[in-house]
Design a protein around this motif. Structure first.
Motif, PDB file in Angstrom:
ATOM      1  N   ARG A 186       0.828  -1.213   0.000  1.00 33.00           N
ATOM      2  CA  ARG A 186       0.000   0.000   0.000  1.00 33.00           C
ATOM      3  C   ARG A 186       0.862   1.263   0.000  1.00 33.00           C
ATOM      4  N   LEU A 187       1.997   1.209   0.705  1.00 38.52           N
ATOM      5  CA  LEU A 187       2.929   2.346   0.695  1.00 38.52           C
ATOM      6  C   LEU A 187       3.483   2.575  -0.710  1.00 38.52           C
ATOM      7  N   VAL A 188       3.907   1.492  -1.352  1.00 41.56           N
ATOM      8  CA  VAL A 188       4.472   1.576  -2.705  1.00 41.56           C
ATOM      9  C   VAL A 188       3.410   2.083  -3.689  1.00 41.56           C
ATOM     10  N   GLY A 189       2.204   1.499  -3.618  1.00 38.54           N
ATOM     11  CA  GLY A 189       1.104   1.916  -4.501  1.00 38.54           C
ATOM     12  C   GLY A 189       0.736   3.376  -4.314  1.00 38.54           C
ATOM     13  N   THR A 190       0.704   3.818  -3.045  1.00 33.92           N
ATOM     14  CA  THR A 190       0.368   5.214  -2.720  1.00 33.92           C
ATOM     15  C   THR A 190       1.414   6.162  -3.280  1.00 33.92           C
ATOM     16  N   GLU A 191       2.691   5.796  -3.148  1.00 34.66           N
ATOM     17  CA  GLU A 191       3.765   6.653  -3.646  1.00 34.66           C
ATOM     18  C   GLU A 191       3.767   6.708  -5.180  1.00 34.66           C
ATOM     19  N   ILE A 192       3.440   5.601  -5.842  1.00 33.42           N
ATOM     20  CA  ILE A 192       3.362   5.598  -7.312  1.00 33.42           C
ATOM     21  C   ILE A 192       2.215   6.507  -7.767  1.00 33.42           C
ATOM     22  N   ALA A 193       1.069   6.418  -7.058  1.00 26.95           N
ATOM     23  CA  ALA A 193      -0.094   7.259  -7.397  1.00 26.95           C
ATOM     24  C   ALA A 193       0.236   8.738  -7.224  1.00 26.95           C
ATOM     25  N   HIS A 194       1.069   9.049  -6.216  1.00 27.78           N
ATOM     26  CA  HIS A 194       1.473  10.446  -5.993  1.00 27.78           C
ATOM     27  C   HIS A 194       2.486  10.896  -7.048  1.00 27.78           C
TER      28      HIS A 194
END
Length: 260
Positions: A186-194
């Motif tokens: 979720r951290l990785v996905g959130t950072e990619i979305a940002h």
């Protein structure tokens, strides 16, 4: 710029590593472009749009898997996009010759690579440390946490706009400290979305200043899109720790060479 097969292969290689480990997009691509003799301003401007396009696919996949916390993405973007716009305005306002701006970018790039390599090398230790402090005061105060998230966004916005590096490795490691109980995917996905809106805004800004080579961008995408697909398919089948450490050492050496 003429067609160069070497740049397509570079795109394929970087795309493959990103697909395999989730690390190394801008931090690998920008030094490679400098090695090919691309001016730093053009390398950063082109790499930002390259990152935006390649990460759009990642957002789609992570969203389908439920790996994106859109609230955190929103707070990060609230800090990073205005910071990117201010950094672009400063770069555009500096009435100096292009060689001075290139020198500033190269020096900033070197430090960004050094910090990124350290972040990759000690990622697991940093994660353990952040989870130990999961009960600290600011973790339970959502207002303070939100303000700190905006602060991280500001820092990433300026760094990424100036060097095209930091949205991935640096962003993820800083989020580990603020959200230690959030699962790593979720951290990785959130950072990619940002990273998508940030690199898009910064990339369009650089393009408006003439720091974009469309032919170069096309060649990189030609290699990287299949590379990411192949890497994603093999993800988990290659020792992750060995690859991450190898990337970290490469980035450290590239950063050291740019500074010293």
């Amino acid at each position: 710029m003429d067609f160069q097969i070497g740049l397509v292969i570079a795109g394929l290689l970087v795309g493959f590593i990103v697909g395999l480990t989730g690390v190394g997009g801008g931090s690998l691509m920008t030094p490679i472009l400098l090695y090919f003799g691309i001016p730093p301003t053009t390398a950063v401007g082109t790499d930002l749009l390259y990152a935006a396009f390649t990460k759009m696919g990642g957002v789609f996949v992570h969203h389908k898997k439920g790996n994106i916390n859109w609230t955190i993405t929103g707070w990060l973007t609230l800090g990073s996009v205005p910071a990117a716009l201010i950094t672009l305005w400063i770069l555009n306002s500096i009435k100096t010759d292009i060689s001075t701006i290139n020198a500033v970018i190269k020096y900033s790039l070197g430090w960004a690579l050094l910090f990124t390599s350290v972040a990759i090398l000690f990622k697991k230790k940093l994660l353990v440390l952040s989870q130990k402090h999961a009960g600290d005061k600011f973790h339970s105060e959502s207002h303070t946490q939100n303000m700190l998230t905006i602060g991280i966004g500001v820092l990433l916005g300026a760094t990424v706009t100036l060097t095209s590096i930091g949205a991935g490795a640096l962003g993820t490691v800083t989020l580990f400290f603020l959200y230690p109980l959030l699962p790593t995917p979720r951290l990785v996905g959130t950072e990619i979305a940002h990273a998508v809106p940030l690199t898009l805004v910064a990339g369009i800004g650089h393009a408006s200043m003439g720091n974009l080579d469309l032919v170069l961008l096309g060649q990189l995408l030609l290699g990287s899109l299949p590379g990411i697909f192949i890497g994603s398919m093999l993800s988990g089948k290659v020792p992750d720790l060995f690859l991450r450490n190898a990337i970290a050492v490469m980035l450290f050496l590239a950063g050291y060479k740019l500074i010293f």
